[in-house]
Design an enzyme around this catalytic site. Sequence first.
Site, PDB file in Angstrom:
ATOM      1  CG  HIS A 138      -0.485   0.233   2.522  1.00  0.00           C
ATOM      2  ND1 HIS A 138      -1.195  -0.069   3.663  1.00  0.00           N
ATOM      3  CD2 HIS A 138       0.693   0.753   2.966  1.00  0.00           C
ATOM      4  CE1 HIS A 138      -0.492   0.256   4.725  1.00  0.00           C
ATOM      5  NE2 HIS A 138       0.663   0.749   4.336  1.00  0.00           N
ATOM      6  CD  GLU A 143      -4.660  -1.067   3.121  1.00  0.00           C
ATOM      7  OE1 GLU A 143      -3.565  -1.388   2.627  1.00  0.00           O
ATOM      8  OE2 GLU A 143      -4.860  -1.075   4.345  1.00  0.00           O
TER       9      GLU A 143
HETATM   10  P1  PGA Z   1       6.430   2.019   8.056  1.00  0.00           P
HETATM   11  O1  PGA Z   1       5.028   2.082   7.340  1.00  0.00           O
HETATM   12  O2  PGA Z   1       7.238   3.180   7.559  1.00  0.00           O
HETATM   13  O3  PGA Z   1       6.120   2.132   9.537  1.00  0.00           O
HETATM   14  O4  PGA Z   1       7.066   0.708   7.696  1.00  0.00           O
HETATM   15  C1  PGA Z   1       4.954   2.179   5.952  1.00  0.00           C
HETATM   16  C2  PGA Z   1       3.523   2.071   5.469  1.00  0.00           C
HETATM   17  O5  PGA Z   1       2.764   1.241   5.993  1.00  0.00           O
HETATM   18  O6  PGA Z   1       3.163   2.782   4.530  1.00  0.00           O
END
Ligand code: PGA
Length: 243
Positions: A138, A143
């Site tokens: 995503h 999503e």
């Molecule tokens: P994260 O999240 O930087 O905490 O890995 C990324 C996202 O879910 O878009």
Amino acid sequence: MIIEVMYNYSEMSIKTAEFIIEMVNKNPNALLCLAGGDTPIETYRLLVKASKEERVDFSQCKFVSLDEWVGLDENDEGSCKYFLYKEIFKPLNINKENICFFNAKCGDLQKECKRVDEFIFKNGPIDIILLGIGVNGHLGFNEPGIDFENYCHVLKLDKNTQTVGQKYFNKEMKLEYGISLGIKHILEAKTAILIANGEKKANIIKNLVEKDVTNEIPATALKLHANSFLFLDSDAAKLTHIK
Ligand code: PGA
């Protein structure tokens, strides 16, 4: 999509911060959209440091939110708004009038989508959008299966996002819905930067790099963007052929 692999998280963050600093120095009135999440934390610290050293000035920039968990606002530790105020807006002393953030506690979320869309249409397009990627591919809360024609929208979050998202909170949260900029806003941004680090992202980065554009992996939309960048550390790149 231009791909660059840096040695480690620190190098990836320096590359990203310097890239943003250069663009803001060329365009001090830029409209920026900055992601929440763990990945950009060091980039934000470097941007704050550069601002304190007067290497860059964000005071004339405008900022728009990328996404938020429905039902949460800045008073909820772990929300996107809480995170961005803490990591970047407060340390940079950004004027509240220059920030347009989703109010995900508002009773009429469709109206909220319209408000943020209108802010972008009036002040945009977004000059620089900095994105992280979910392990499910995503971008923001776009999503798998999302329509690439969406602007701001409210959506039911993937089970994976609901589970992984718990890491931002110090107590169990109900994270069922999200409000997010759409892929169309991302594709209309002048420059899009996606950053990813760590082994946990290696599999999705392999899929992103190898697969054709598909809404099953929303991040592949960046392959349709004429000015998109993917900055990785070597752990995130380890399953790809890119060195
Ligand atoms: P994260 O999240 O930087 O905490 O890995 C990324 C996202 O879910 O878009």
